[in-house]
Motif scaffolding. Structure first.
Motif, PDB file in Angstrom:
ATOM      1  N   ASP A  23       0.799  -1.219   0.000  1.00 26.28           N
ATOM      2  CA  ASP A  23       0.000   0.000   0.000  1.00 26.28           C
ATOM      3  C   ASP A  23       0.833   1.270   0.000  1.00 26.28           C
ATOM      4  OD1 ASP A  23      -2.351  -1.295  -0.208  1.00 26.28           O
ATOM      5  OD2 ASP A  23      -2.771  -1.359   1.939  1.00 26.28           O
ATOM      6  N   ARG A  24       2.080   1.172   0.456  1.00 28.79           N
ATOM      7  CA  ARG A  24       2.894   2.387   0.490  1.00 28.79           C
ATOM      8  C   ARG A  24       3.071   2.983  -0.905  1.00 28.79           C
ATOM      9  NH1 ARG A  24       7.081  -0.641   4.257  1.00 28.79           N
ATOM     10  NH2 ARG A  24       6.266  -2.181   2.789  1.00 28.79           N
ATOM     11  N   PHE A  25       3.246   2.129  -1.918  1.00 25.98           N
ATOM     12  CA  PHE A  25       3.376   2.677  -3.281  1.00 25.98           C
ATOM     13  C   PHE A  25       2.119   3.429  -3.698  1.00 25.98           C
ATOM     14  CE2 PHE A  25       6.737  -0.570  -3.661  1.00 25.98           C
ATOM     15  CZ  PHE A  25       7.747   0.258  -4.109  1.00 25.98           C
ATOM     16  N   PHE A  26       0.957   2.839  -3.367  1.00 25.99           N
ATOM     17  CA  PHE A  26      -0.289   3.493  -3.788  1.00 25.99           C
ATOM     18  C   PHE A  26      -0.484   4.795  -3.040  1.00 25.99           C
ATOM     19  CE2 PHE A  26      -0.944  -1.178  -4.260  1.00 25.99           C
ATOM     20  CZ  PHE A  26      -0.644  -1.183  -5.610  1.00 25.99           C
ATOM     21  N   ASP A  27      -0.088   4.805  -1.771  1.00 24.26           N
ATOM     22  CA  ASP A  27      -0.148   6.059  -1.005  1.00 24.26           C
ATOM     23  C   ASP A  27       0.753   7.121  -1.644  1.00 24.26           C
ATOM     24  OD1 ASP A  27      -1.843   4.809   0.708  1.00 24.26           O
ATOM     25  OD2 ASP A  27      -0.374   4.499   2.320  1.00 24.26           O
ATOM     26  N   LEU A  28       1.957   6.703  -2.028  1.00 21.61           N
ATOM     27  CA  LEU A  28       2.909   7.672  -2.596  1.00 21.61           C
ATOM     28  C   LEU A  28       2.439   8.180  -3.959  1.00 21.61           C
ATOM     29  CD1 LEU A  28       6.222   5.876  -1.535  1.00 21.61           C
ATOM     30  CD2 LEU A  28       5.386   8.066  -0.667  1.00 21.61           C
ATOM     31  N   PHE A  29       1.881   7.293  -4.773  1.00 20.88           N
ATOM     32  CA  PHE A  29       1.330   7.750  -6.056  1.00 20.88           C
ATOM     33  C   PHE A  29       0.150   8.707  -5.832  1.00 20.88           C
ATOM     34  CE2 PHE A  29       3.385   3.947  -8.178  1.00 20.88           C
ATOM     35  CZ  PHE A  29       4.237   4.711  -8.959  1.00 20.88           C
ATOM     36  N   SER A  30      -0.628   8.450  -4.796  1.00 21.18           N
ATOM     37  CA  SER A  30      -1.744   9.352  -4.481  1.00 21.18           C
ATOM     38  C   SER A  30      -1.230  10.726  -4.066  1.00 21.18           C
ATOM     39  CB  SER A  30      -2.620   8.752  -3.383  1.00 21.18           C
ATOM     40  OG  SER A  30      -3.223   7.556  -3.868  1.00 21.18           O
ATOM     41  N   VAL A  31      -0.122  10.734  -3.313  1.00 23.07           N
ATOM     42  CA  VAL A  31       0.493  12.015  -2.943  1.00 23.07           C
ATOM     43  C   VAL A  31       0.924  12.773  -4.202  1.00 23.07           C
ATOM     44  CG1 VAL A  31       2.530  13.060  -1.848  1.00 23.07           C
ATOM     45  CG2 VAL A  31       1.249  11.269  -0.651  1.00 23.07           C
ATOM     46  N   ALA A  32       1.572  12.071  -5.122  1.00 18.16           N
ATOM     47  CA  ALA A  32       2.017  12.711  -6.375  1.00 18.16           C
ATOM     48  C   ALA A  32       0.816  13.228  -7.164  1.00 18.16           C
ATOM     49  CB  ALA A  32       2.837  11.728  -7.217  1.00 18.16           C
ATOM     50  N   GLY A  33      -0.270  12.449  -7.212  1.00 18.33           N
ATOM     51  CA  GLY A  33      -1.488  12.866  -7.939  1.00 18.33           C
ATOM     52  C   GLY A  33      -2.115  14.100  -7.305  1.00 18.33           C
ATOM     53  N   THR A  34      -2.182  14.108  -5.992  1.00 16.11           N
ATOM     54  CA  THR A  34      -2.751  15.260  -5.281  1.00 16.11           C
ATOM     55  C   THR A  34      -1.900  16.504  -5.510  1.00 16.11           C
ATOM     56  OG1 THR A  34      -3.619  13.752  -3.611  1.00 16.11           O
ATOM     57  CG2 THR A  34      -3.523  16.093  -3.016  1.00 16.11           C
ATOM     58  N   CYS A  91      -7.663  17.179 -16.514  1.00 12.38           N
ATOM     59  CA  CYS A  91      -6.692  16.074 -16.534  1.00 12.38           C
ATOM     60  C   CYS A  91      -6.150  15.814 -15.122  1.00 12.38           C
ATOM     61  CB  CYS A  91      -5.521  16.400 -17.456  1.00 12.38           C
ATOM     62  SG  CYS A  91      -5.914  16.372 -19.208  1.00 12.38           S
ATOM     63  N   ALA A  92      -5.836  16.892 -14.410  1.00 14.20           N
ATOM     64  CA  ALA A  92      -5.258  16.760 -13.064  1.00 14.20           C
ATOM     65  C   ALA A  92      -6.238  16.078 -12.124  1.00 14.20           C
ATOM     66  CB  ALA A  92      -4.868  18.137 -12.531  1.00 14.20           C
ATOM     67  N   LYS A  93      -7.525  16.472 -12.204  1.00 11.88           N
ATOM     68  CA  LYS A  93      -8.520  15.857 -11.314  1.00 11.88           C
ATOM     69  C   LYS A  93      -8.678  14.377 -11.630  1.00 11.88           C
ATOM     70  CE  LYS A  93     -10.909  20.038  -9.980  1.00 11.88           C
ATOM     71  NZ  LYS A  93     -11.585  21.190 -10.597  1.00 11.88           N
ATOM     72  N   LEU A  94      -8.741  14.045 -12.927  1.00 15.19           N
ATOM     73  CA  LEU A  94      -8.845  12.639 -13.319  1.00 15.19           C
ATOM     74  C   LEU A  94      -7.635  11.841 -12.822  1.00 15.19           C
ATOM     75  CD1 LEU A  94     -10.093  13.008 -17.000  1.00 15.19           C
ATOM     76  CD2 LEU A  94     -11.357  11.905 -15.140  1.00 15.19           C
ATOM     77  N   THR A  95      -6.450  12.456 -12.925  1.00 18.66           N
ATOM     78  CA  THR A  95      -5.221  11.758 -12.536  1.00 18.66           C
ATOM     79  C   THR A  95      -5.173  11.554 -11.022  1.00 18.66           C
ATOM     80  OG1 THR A  95      -4.089  12.711 -14.434  1.00 18.66           O
ATOM     81  CG2 THR A  95      -2.684  11.825 -12.679  1.00 18.66           C
ATOM     82  N   ALA A  96      -5.492  12.615 -10.274  1.00 15.61           N
ATOM     83  CA  ALA A  96      -5.506  12.487  -8.810  1.00 15.61           C
ATOM     84  C   ALA A  96      -6.522  11.429  -8.377  1.00 15.61           C
ATOM     85  CB  ALA A  96      -5.826  13.838  -8.169  1.00 15.61           C
ATOM     86  N   ASP A  97      -7.686  11.400  -9.047  1.00 19.44           N
ATOM     87  CA  ASP A  97      -8.709  10.395  -8.724  1.00 19.44           C
ATOM     88  C   ASP A  97      -8.263   8.980  -9.076  1.00 19.44           C
ATOM     89  OD1 ASP A  97     -10.390  12.331  -7.837  1.00 19.44           O
ATOM     90  OD2 ASP A  97     -11.830  12.194  -9.491  1.00 19.44           O
ATOM     91  N   ALA A  98      -7.491   8.873 -10.160  1.00 20.84           N
ATOM     92  CA  ALA A  98      -7.129   7.532 -10.651  1.00 20.84           C
ATOM     93  C   ALA A  98      -6.053   6.865  -9.795  1.00 20.84           C
ATOM     94  CB  ALA A  98      -6.665   7.615 -12.109  1.00 20.84           C
ATOM     95  N   TRP A 157      -7.948   6.563 -18.873  1.00 22.89           N
ATOM     96  CA  TRP A 157      -7.111   6.797 -20.054  1.00 22.89           C
ATOM     97  C   TRP A 157      -7.917   7.226 -21.271  1.00 22.89           C
ATOM     98  CZ3 TRP A 157      -5.938   1.684 -17.915  1.00 22.89           C
ATOM     99  CH2 TRP A 157      -6.641   0.640 -18.497  1.00 22.89           C
ATOM    100  N   VAL A 158      -9.173   6.746 -21.362  1.00 25.02           N
ATOM    101  CA  VAL A 158     -10.025   7.194 -22.477  1.00 25.02           C
ATOM    102  C   VAL A 158     -10.262   8.705 -22.366  1.00 25.02           C
ATOM    103  CG1 VAL A 158     -12.353   7.051 -23.459  1.00 25.02           C
ATOM    104  CG2 VAL A 158     -11.126   4.956 -22.852  1.00 25.02           C
ATOM    105  N   GLN A 159     -10.616   9.163 -21.167  1.00 25.35           N
ATOM    106  CA  GLN A 159     -10.910  10.590 -20.985  1.00 25.35           C
ATOM    107  C   GLN A 159      -9.661  11.463 -21.123  1.00 25.35           C
ATOM    108  OE1 GLN A 159     -13.488  11.493 -17.581  1.00 25.35           O
ATOM    109  NE2 GLN A 159     -14.500   9.525 -17.850  1.00 25.35           N
ATOM    110  N   ILE A 160      -8.527  10.980 -20.616  1.00 26.48           N
ATOM    111  CA  ILE A 160      -7.284  11.754 -20.783  1.00 26.48           C
ATOM    112  C   ILE A 160      -6.960  11.879 -22.275  1.00 26.48           C
ATOM    113  CG2 ILE A 160      -4.770  11.707 -20.441  1.00 26.48           C
ATOM    114  CD1 ILE A 160      -6.031  12.528 -17.881  1.00 26.48           C
ATOM    115  N   ASN A 161      -7.155  10.800 -23.022  1.00 23.34           N
ATOM    116  CA  ASN A 161      -6.878  10.873 -24.457  1.00 23.34           C
ATOM    117  C   ASN A 161      -7.801  11.863 -25.148  1.00 23.34           C
ATOM    118  OD1 ASN A 161      -4.794   9.029 -25.920  1.00 23.34           O
ATOM    119  ND2 ASN A 161      -5.411   7.907 -24.092  1.00 23.34           N
ATOM    120  N   GLU A 162      -9.070  11.870 -24.766  1.00 25.04           N
ATOM    121  CA  GLU A 162     -10.002  12.846 -25.353  1.00 25.04           C
ATOM    122  C   GLU A 162      -9.597  14.272 -24.984  1.00 25.04           C
ATOM    123  OE1 GLU A 162     -13.868   9.833 -25.324  1.00 25.04           O
ATOM    124  OE2 GLU A 162     -13.796  11.553 -23.951  1.00 25.04           O
TER     125      GLU A 162
END
Lengths: 206, 206, 206
Positions: free
Chosen positions: A10-21, A122-129, A143-148
Motif C-alpha cells: 500500500d505504500r506505493f499506492f499512497d505515494l502515487f496518491s500524494v504525487a497525484g494530489t 486532466c489533473a482531477k482525473l489523474t488524482a482520482d485515478a 485513459w479514455v478521458q485523458i486521451n479525449e
C-alpha cells in the motif's frame, strides 16, 4: 487472467496518491496564475516552485521505496516510469509559470485559460485515478478521458497558434507567448504519457 | 536463441498490418496534399482526418485484443508500445495537414515535397515490415533503412530551416511554415521510434 | 536483493565505456567549437561529424553483441535502450554544430558557453559512470548529479531565451540562434534520459 503472485504494497499506492494530489494542487495554482493581475504573479510563481519541489520529493520517495522493497505490486521499472511521468507534468507547468515571470507579458492570450481548464480536468482525473492503481480496476475511463482531453488540448493549442500568428502581434511577442503556450501543451502531452504508462501497466498485469 | 514458448497469435499480426497499411494510405494522402492547388486541400484534409481516425481504431483494436488474449506473441507492453508508436506517425501527418489548413499558406516550400518523399519511403517499408513481425525474420533491412531515411529527413529538414531563415520571408510566415515542417520532421522521427520498438522486440525475443 | 543469476559479460561494459568516452570527446569538440573564430568552425564540425559516426558505430557494436549473446548482464531491452540514449546525446551536439555551420552566425550568445560547460560536466560524469555498470554500485551520485545539472541547464536555457527575446536582435536571427540553443538544451535532456535508464536498470536489477 494471470494469477497475482505479487502482494499489494500500500505504500506505493499512497505515494502515487500524494504525487497525484500534488499535480492537482499545482494545476489549481496555474489556474489562478493565468487569471490574476501581473503584479500578483510573483507570489503564485513561488507557490508553484514549491509544488515542483514537492513533486520531486514524491518521486524520490517512490524510488526510495523501490530500493527498500523486496517485492513490488508492479514491475519495478513501471513504478519508476510512472513516478518520472507524474513528475514531468508539474515540471512543464512550472516551466510555463517561470517563463511567464521571465518575459512578463502584460496579458496572456484568452485561450490560455482554455488550455488550463483542460489541464485542470486532466489533473482531477489523474488524482482520482492514482488510488485505483491498487486494484487496477475502473481505470479504462481514466485513459479514455485523458486521451479525449489531450485531443481537445491539441485543438485549443492549434487555434492559439493561429491567433498568435494572425499578424496583430510583433514577432518577438509571438515567440515569447509561444514558448509559454508550448509548455502548457507539453503538460497536456505529459498527462497522456501518464495515462499511457497506467494503461500499459494494466495491460501487462491483467 | 531462447525456446519459443509463446504460440503465434495471427490476429495481432493482422492488426499491425492494418495499422501499417493505414500509414501508407495516410502518406499517399499527404503526398497529394502537398502538391495540389490550395483550393483542393480541404477535401484531402478530410480524408487525412479519416485516416487519423482509422489509426485510432487500429490502435484500439490491438489493445482490445491484448485484453482478450491470455498469451501473446511478444511481451504485452511491447505490443502496446508498438501500437502507440504506429499511431503517432499518422497523428503527426494529420497535424501537418491541419496546421496547413489553418494557416493556409499560398505555397509550401519546394523541399516539403522532399520531406514527404522520405516519409513515403518510410511508410512503404513499415507497411511491408508489419507482416514479418510474425517470424521476426528479415527485419534488419527495415530498421537499417528507416534509420538511413531518418538521417536523410534530418538533412532535408535542416536545409528547409536554412531556406526559411534566408531573409526572403517575413518572420510570421517563417513561424507558420516552420510549424508545418516541424510536424513532418516529427513524423520522420516517429518512423524511427517505430523501427526502434521493432528492433527492441527482435533483440528481446531472438 | 535478488540472487544474481546472470553472469557478467565484460564486453557490454567495455562497449558502453567506449560510447561514454566518445561522448566526452564530442563534448570537448563542442567546447572548442563555441569559442573559436568563425573560420575555424569548419574543421571542428568535421571532427564532430566523425564523433557522431563513432557514436553510431558504438551503438551498432552493442546491438551486434546483443545478437551474439545468449545471456546478458541486464535485460536485453535495457541494454538496447541505453545504447540508443547514449547515441542521442552526440546526435544533438552534432545537430547544434551542423546548424551553426549552416546559419553561420557571427557570434553565439555568451551564455551558450555556460550551456556547454554543463554538458561537459554531464559528459565527464557519464564517461566515469559507464564502467560502474559492471557492479551497479556507486551510481547514485551519477543520476543525482545529472539531474541537478539538467536543472541548471534549464535555468541557463531560459535566461538564454530571455536574452534572445530582449528586443536587441532581429526576429530571424533570434529564430536561428534559438534552433542552435534548443539542440544544446535537448543534449542536456538526453543526458538526463541516459541517467534515467541507468537508474531504471539499477532499480530493476538491485
Amino acid at each position: 487472467m494471470r494469477l497475482r503472485l505479487k502482494p499489494r504494497d500500500d505504500r506505493f499506492f499512497d505515494l502515487f496518491s500524494v504525487a497525484g494530489t500534488n499535480i492537482a494542487t499545482a494545476t489549481s495554482l496555474l489556474r489562478e496564475f493565468v487569471t490574476v493581475p501581473t503584479e500578483e504573479r510573483g507570489e503564485l510563481a513561488k507557490k508553484m516552485r514549491a509544488a515542483e519541489h514537492a513533486g520531486d520529493d514524491a518521486t524520490h520517495a517512490i524510488v526510495e521505496q523501490l530500493d527498500r522493497s523486496f517485492i513490488t505490486p508492479f514491475d519495478r521499472e513501471d513504478i519508476y516510469r510512472l513516478a518520472i511521468r507524474l513528475d514531468d507534468v508539474v515540471d512543464y507547468m512550472d516551466a510555463a509559470v517561470d517563463l511567464t515571470t521571465l518575459y512578463n507579458p502584460e496579458a496572456l492570450p484568452d485561450n490560455v485559460r482554455l488550455q488550463v481548464e483542460v489541464l485542470d480536468k486532466c489533473a482531477k482525473l489523474t488524482a482520482d485515478a492514482m488510488p485505483r492503481l491498487a486494484t487496477l480496476r475502473n481505470l479504462t475511463d481514466f485513459w479514455v478521458q485523458i486521451n479525449e482531453l489531450e485531443n481537445e488540448a491539441d485543438q485549443i493549442y492549434r487555434r492559439l497558434l493561429q491567433f498568435l500568428f494572425n499578424g496583430s502581434h510583433d514577432p518577438l511577442t509571438v515567440m515569447k507567448l509561444k514558448e509559454i503556450v508550448d509548455q502548457l501543451e507539453f503538460a497536456a502531452d505529459a498527462f497522456e504519457h501518464v495515462a499511457d504508462v497506467v494503461h500499459s501497466i494494466a495491460v501487462k498485469e491483467s
